[in-house]
Design an enzyme around this catalytic site. Sequence first.
Site, short mmCIF file in Angstrom:
data_model
loop_
_atom_site.label_atom_id
_atom_site.label_comp_id
_atom_site.label_asym_id
_atom_site.label_seq_id
_atom_site.Cartn_x
_atom_site.Cartn_y
_atom_site.Cartn_z
CB ILE A 62 -0.97 0.03 1.22
CG1 ILE A 62 -0.19 0.05 2.55
CG2 ILE A 62 -1.95 -1.14 1.18
CD1 ILE A 62 -1.06 0.42 3.75
CG ASP A 63 5.02 0.63 -0.57
OD1 ASP A 63 4.66 0.58 -1.76
OD2 ASP A 63 5.81 -0.20 -0.07
CG HIS A 89 -4.19 -5.69 0.03
ND1 HIS A 89 -3.33 -6.35 0.87
CD2 HIS A 89 -5.01 -6.65 -0.48
CE1 HIS A 89 -3.60 -7.65 0.86
NE2 HIS A 89 -4.61 -7.86 0.04
CB CYS A 111 -15.73 12.40 0.00
SG CYS A 111 -17.19 12.75 0.99
CB CYS A 137 -19.83 13.73 -2.33
SG CYS A 137 -18.19 14.43 -2.13
CB CYS A 184 -19.69 17.32 1.15
SG CYS A 184 -19.18 15.66 1.65
CB SER A 222 6.06 -16.16 1.25
OG SER A 222 5.12 -15.38 1.98
#
Length: 207
Positions: A65-66, A81, A89, A92, A115, A152
């Site tokens: 996720i980097d 992921h 948001c 919205c 919002c 792995s």
Amino acid sequence: MYNSGKYDPRKIFDIDEFLREPGYFYDFARDFIGKLENIKPTFTHCFFSELEKSGKLKGLITQNIDALHQMAGSLKVVELHGSFWTSRCMACAREYSYSQMLPKILSSEVPRCGCGVVIKPDIVFYGEGVKRLGEAVKLACESDLFIIIGSSLEVYPAAALPDSAFGKIAIVNKGPVNIKQERVSLNVSDDLDDFFRAVADELKLVC
Ligand SMILES: [Zn+2]
């Protein structure tokens, strides 16, 4: 980083916790991003960006996720992921880029949309389905060479992707990989950067 003991990963990435108290996640995010700003893409990240530019790489599939692949310049990155690269948001669905979110995360308690509703990074939390699995399977199906790098293959559904690979399979990983060995054409247990430096030399690719 998750194992620093300061944060409980089950709680950070739990969607119900986030809905109840987004501040816990954003406390973690502030620390994570502080560290991320000091992390640079490795040679291997840069190698795959150059390989894509040369037309030899159709795409990357990652569970990380980097967003380091995008930072290295890769364009086709399927993040199962999700990542911090985009956020939206929760009401919205307005999209916010990493650079738009950075000052919000670093300065405010909980980033909010114009919002008024909380913004959530496009990271897959526990209780949410993986993203773009169809695209990942399609890439695997169409590949003539599927390379498993630094994994792995313990986590599903990513671990099942090699089953969809039509062509040859290569592994570059230190340590055992959860895959039927008869499907593997090349198995390299080496430092990723050392190995891909040698491949770059062979391909005369400047990274
Ligand atoms: Zn909004």
